[in-house]
Design a protein around this motif. Structure first.
Motif, PDB file in Angstrom:
ATOM      1  N   VAL A 109       0.952  -1.290  -0.194  1.00 49.19           N
ATOM      2  CA  VAL A 109      -0.151   0.187  -0.230  1.00 49.19           C
ATOM      3  C   VAL A 109       0.561   1.224   0.170  1.00 49.19           C
ATOM      4  O   VAL A 109       0.410   2.707  -0.420  1.00 49.19           O
ATOM      5  N   ASN A 110       2.085   1.028   0.390  1.00 48.46           N
ATOM      6  CA  ASN A 110       2.942   2.063   0.801  1.00 48.46           C
ATOM      7  C   ASN A 110       3.204   2.529  -0.871  1.00 48.46           C
ATOM      8  O   ASN A 110       4.001   3.738  -1.382  1.00 48.46           O
ATOM      9  N   ALA A 111       3.922   1.299  -1.310  1.00 46.54           N
ATOM     10  CA  ALA A 111       4.090   1.441  -3.246  1.00 46.54           C
ATOM     11  C   ALA A 111       3.297   2.163  -4.025  1.00 46.54           C
ATOM     12  O   ALA A 111       3.100   2.612  -4.270  1.00 46.54           O
ATOM     13  N   SER A 112       1.891   1.974  -3.491  1.00 36.44           N
ATOM     14  CA  SER A 112       0.533   2.286  -4.219  1.00 36.44           C
ATOM     15  C   SER A 112       0.705   3.829  -4.112  1.00 36.44           C
ATOM     16  O   SER A 112       0.471   4.267  -5.421  1.00 36.44           O
ATOM     17  N   ALA A 113       0.754   4.366  -3.082  1.00 36.34           N
ATOM     18  CA  ALA A 113       0.697   5.622  -2.409  1.00 36.34           C
ATOM     19  C   ALA A 113       1.702   6.471  -3.533  1.00 36.34           C
ATOM     20  O   ALA A 113       2.077   7.609  -3.583  1.00 36.34           O
ATOM     21  N   ALA A 114       2.759   5.500  -3.363  1.00 38.25           N
ATOM     22  CA  ALA A 114       4.302   6.418  -3.796  1.00 38.25           C
ATOM     23  C   ALA A 114       3.937   6.477  -5.347  1.00 38.25           C
ATOM     24  O   ALA A 114       4.666   7.733  -5.964  1.00 38.25           O
ATOM     25  N   GLN A 115       3.518   5.307  -6.219  1.00 32.58           N
ATOM     26  CA  GLN A 115       3.320   6.009  -7.750  1.00 32.58           C
ATOM     27  C   GLN A 115       1.902   6.816  -8.126  1.00 32.58           C
ATOM     28  O   GLN A 115       2.014   7.153  -9.234  1.00 32.58           O
ATOM     29  N   TRP A 116       1.172   7.373  -7.040  1.00 34.03           N
ATOM     30  CA  TRP A 116      -0.082   8.445  -7.628  1.00 34.03           C
ATOM     31  C   TRP A 116       0.766   9.615  -6.728  1.00 34.03           C
ATOM     32  O   TRP A 116      -0.115   9.798  -7.134  1.00 34.03           O
ATOM     33  N   GLN A 117       1.953   9.699  -5.849  1.00 34.99           N
ATOM     34  CA  GLN A 117       2.476  11.291  -5.363  1.00 34.99           C
ATOM     35  C   GLN A 117       2.610  12.014  -6.229  1.00 34.99           C
ATOM     36  O   GLN A 117       2.015  13.397  -5.983  1.00 34.99           O
ATOM     37  N   LEU A 118       2.748  11.674  -7.688  1.00 32.55           N
ATOM     38  CA  LEU A 118       2.895  13.241  -8.108  1.00 32.55           C
ATOM     39  C   LEU A 118       1.552  13.425  -9.090  1.00 32.55           C
ATOM     40  O   LEU A 118       1.503  14.298  -8.891  1.00 32.55           O
ATOM     41  N   TRP A 119       0.822  12.449  -9.538  1.00 35.15           N
ATOM     42  CA  TRP A 119      -0.672  12.864  -9.819  1.00 35.15           C
ATOM     43  C   TRP A 119      -1.200  13.863  -8.270  1.00 35.15           C
ATOM     44  O   TRP A 119      -1.931  14.110  -8.809  1.00 35.15           O
ATOM     45  N   THR A 120      -1.271  13.277  -7.301  1.00 38.05           N
ATOM     46  CA  THR A 120      -1.719  13.943  -5.866  1.00 38.05           C
ATOM     47  C   THR A 120      -1.264  15.481  -5.593  1.00 38.05           C
ATOM     48  O   THR A 120      -2.155  16.362  -5.787  1.00 38.05           O
ATOM     49  N   GLN A 121       0.003  15.404  -5.960  1.00 34.48           N
ATOM     50  CA  GLN A 121       0.519  16.654  -6.295  1.00 34.48           C
ATOM     51  C   GLN A 121       0.460  18.434  -7.258  1.00 34.48           C
ATOM     52  O   GLN A 121       0.302  18.676  -7.016  1.00 34.48           O
ATOM     53  N   GLN A 122       0.277  17.535  -8.148  1.00 28.00           N
ATOM     54  CA  GLN A 122      -0.086  17.847  -9.475  1.00 28.00           C
ATOM     55  C   GLN A 122      -2.180  17.913  -9.258  1.00 28.00           C
ATOM     56  O   GLN A 122      -2.314  19.236 -10.127  1.00 28.00           O
ATOM     57  N   HIS A 123      -2.209  17.818  -8.566  1.00 29.80           N
ATOM     58  CA  HIS A 123      -4.139  17.904  -8.474  1.00 29.80           C
ATOM     59  C   HIS A 123      -4.465  17.667  -7.344  1.00 29.80           C
ATOM     60  O   HIS A 123      -6.465  17.479  -6.686  1.00 29.80           O
ATOM     61  N   GLN A 124      -3.598  18.565  -6.173  1.00 31.09           N
ATOM     62  CA  GLN A 124      -4.053  18.552  -5.112  1.00 31.09           C
ATOM     63  C   GLN A 124      -5.274  19.639  -4.525  1.00 31.09           C
ATOM     64  O   GLN A 124      -5.869  19.423  -3.958  1.00 31.09           O
ATOM     65  N   GLU A 125      -6.077  20.292  -5.396  1.00 33.42           N
ATOM     66  CA  GLU A 125      -7.121  20.861  -5.321  1.00 33.42           C
ATOM     67  C   GLU A 125      -8.165  20.574  -5.001  1.00 33.42           C
ATOM     68  O   GLU A 125      -9.155  20.432  -5.158  1.00 33.42           O
ATOM     69  N   SER A 126      -8.063  19.121  -6.292  1.00 32.83           N
ATOM     70  CA  SER A 126      -9.039  18.573  -6.457  1.00 32.83           C
ATOM     71  C   SER A 126      -8.861  16.633  -5.685  1.00 32.83           C
ATOM     72  O   SER A 126      -9.688  16.291  -6.083  1.00 32.83           O
ATOM     73  N   PHE A 127      -7.326  16.718  -4.633  1.00 27.47           N
ATOM     74  CA  PHE A 127      -7.740  15.542  -3.914  1.00 27.47           C
ATOM     75  C   PHE A 127      -7.887  15.323  -2.613  1.00 27.47           C
ATOM     76  O   PHE A 127      -7.349  16.172  -1.863  1.00 27.47           O
ATOM     77  N   LEU A 128      -9.115  14.372  -2.573  1.00 30.58           N
ATOM     78  CA  LEU A 128      -9.482  14.929  -0.861  1.00 30.58           C
ATOM     79  C   LEU A 128      -8.955  13.639  -0.104  1.00 30.58           C
ATOM     80  O   LEU A 128      -8.870  13.780   1.242  1.00 30.58           O
ATOM     81  N   GLY A 129      -8.054  12.642  -0.691  1.00 31.52           N
ATOM     82  CA  GLY A 129      -7.507  11.900   0.886  1.00 31.52           C
ATOM     83  C   GLY A 129      -7.236  10.437  -0.486  1.00 31.52           C
ATOM     84  O   GLY A 129      -7.880  10.341  -1.252  1.00 31.52           O
ATOM     85  N   TRP A 130      -6.170   9.331   0.707  1.00 34.33           N
ATOM     86  CA  TRP A 130      -6.752   7.929   0.525  1.00 34.33           C
ATOM     87  C   TRP A 130      -7.796   7.131   1.009  1.00 34.33           C
ATOM     88  O   TRP A 130      -7.844   7.444   2.038  1.00 34.33           O
ATOM     89  N   TYR A 131      -8.033   6.610   0.651  1.00 33.93           N
ATOM     90  CA  TYR A 131      -9.170   5.189   0.789  1.00 33.93           C
ATOM     91  C   TYR A 131      -8.443   4.271   0.954  1.00 33.93           C
ATOM     92  O   TYR A 131      -7.823   4.017   0.039  1.00 33.93           O
ATOM     93  N   VAL A 132      -7.857   2.854   2.068  1.00 32.02           N
ATOM     94  CA  VAL A 132      -7.583   2.242   1.752  1.00 32.02           C
ATOM     95  C   VAL A 132      -8.395   1.263   2.192  1.00 32.02           C
ATOM     96  O   VAL A 132      -9.104   1.174   2.885  1.00 32.02           O
ATOM     97  N   PRO A 133      -8.662   0.063   0.545  1.00 27.88           N
ATOM     98  CA  PRO A 133      -9.536  -0.385   0.218  1.00 27.88           C
ATOM     99  C   PRO A 133      -9.452  -2.005   1.225  1.00 27.88           C
ATOM    100  O   PRO A 133      -9.575  -3.390   0.296  1.00 27.88           O
TER     101      PRO A 133
END
Length: 286
Positions: A109-133
């Motif tokens: 799950v840490n690796a998954s978050a790292a893979q999307w980290q750049l996307w969340t930074q680029q879209h931080q105004e519309s990124f609400l948070g992480w959901y742990v499935p």
């Protein structure tokens, strides 16, 4: 993109389970679909997972990243992290197997978050948070020991994810009493998680009276996942979309102070003919 809002101002969301066959919809199809969703007054979305076992939705192109980018232009998004296909089977084996699963899952799950980290930074105004499935349940965590090691895992995960809002979901199995379940949800909130509870109206695993007993013990910060389907088969799981009046009736039986998430996008009438419940390319057997 509408002006960003605080999480507690977003009253109605919808959850989407990515499947590779949805790549065929393409950018034009997704834009049309999302316009229909916005017209229903849904104001945030949840991608249930961004990694499913070894599948990262990159074929024939990185279509899930493209879809998330289109989606966040219409409404803010929660991003689901890595999920494991064998999760439910491992949870059913008991406390020892659960601990082994958590030890491995934390790295994934840490690796998954790292893979999307750049996307969340680029879209931080519309990124609400992480959901742990991980769909938690009192069926799997009925004992104090099981809940204690789960909470240790969740605390470690929250520490690694930092200050980013993080959500977890549960479903009810009546292994804990309504009061005990209500207390458990508060404990999870105190770990720093936003807690989402499936209402059980679609599966009908509990009676309406039982569900109402559980709802009476919830604090208003708990988000209700309204099941927008009616289960028609247990093994294998099969369901049909709930009619609008069925969904309205189920929601009317619940406290109205909760924010809500519809489960799922695939069951909504607005997506009929766009997202399929079954693989229409699969030939029937026999």
């Amino acid at each position: 993109m509408p002006p960003s809002k605080a999480n507690d101002e977003l009253r109605l969301g919808v959850m989407y389970q990515p499947l590779n066959r949805d790549a065929e919809l393409g950018a034009h199809g997704w834009r049309y679909l999302l316009q229909q969703v916005v017209a229903r007054d849904i104001d945030f979305g949840v991608l249930q997972w961004t990694q499913y076992g070894t599948e990262s939705f990159q074929s024939p192109r990185p279509w899930l990243v493209e879809t998330a980018t289109l989606w966040q232009r219409q409404m803010p998004l929660w991003l689901g992290l890595h999920t494991e296909p064998d999760y439910f089977a491992e949870m059913a084996k008991g406390a020892e197997a659960q601990q082994v699963f958590f030890d491995t899952y934390l790295r994934k799950v840490n690796a998954s978050a790292a893979q999307w980290q750049l996307w969340t930074q680029q879209h931080q105004e519309s990124f609400l948070g992480w959901y742990v499935p991980l769909e938690l349940s009192d069926a799997y965590f009925a004992t104090t020991q099981q809940r204690a090691q789960l909470h240790a895992f969740l605390a470690a995960l929250k520490q690694r994810l930092g200050t980013t809002p993080t959500a977890i979901s549960l479903f009810m199995n009546a292994d804990l009493s309504p009061r005990e379940l209500g207390q458990w949800l508060q404990d999870l909130q105190q770990l720093g998680y936003e807690v989402w509870l499936q209402d059980g109206a679609g599966t009908q695993a509990l009676s309406r009276e039982q569900r109402q007993d559980y709802f009476s013990e919830l604090n208003c910060k708990v988000v209700l996942i309204n099941e927008a389907f009616v289960q028609t088969s247990k093994q294998p799981f099969q369901a049909r979309p709930a009619h609008r009046e069925e969904l309205r009736e189920a929601m009317a039986q619940q406290p109205d102070c909760h924010r809500r998430i519809l489960f799922s996008l695939r069951y909504l009438p607005e997506t009929s003919g766009l997202l399929y419940l079954t693989d229409v390319t699969q030939q029937s057997q026999g």
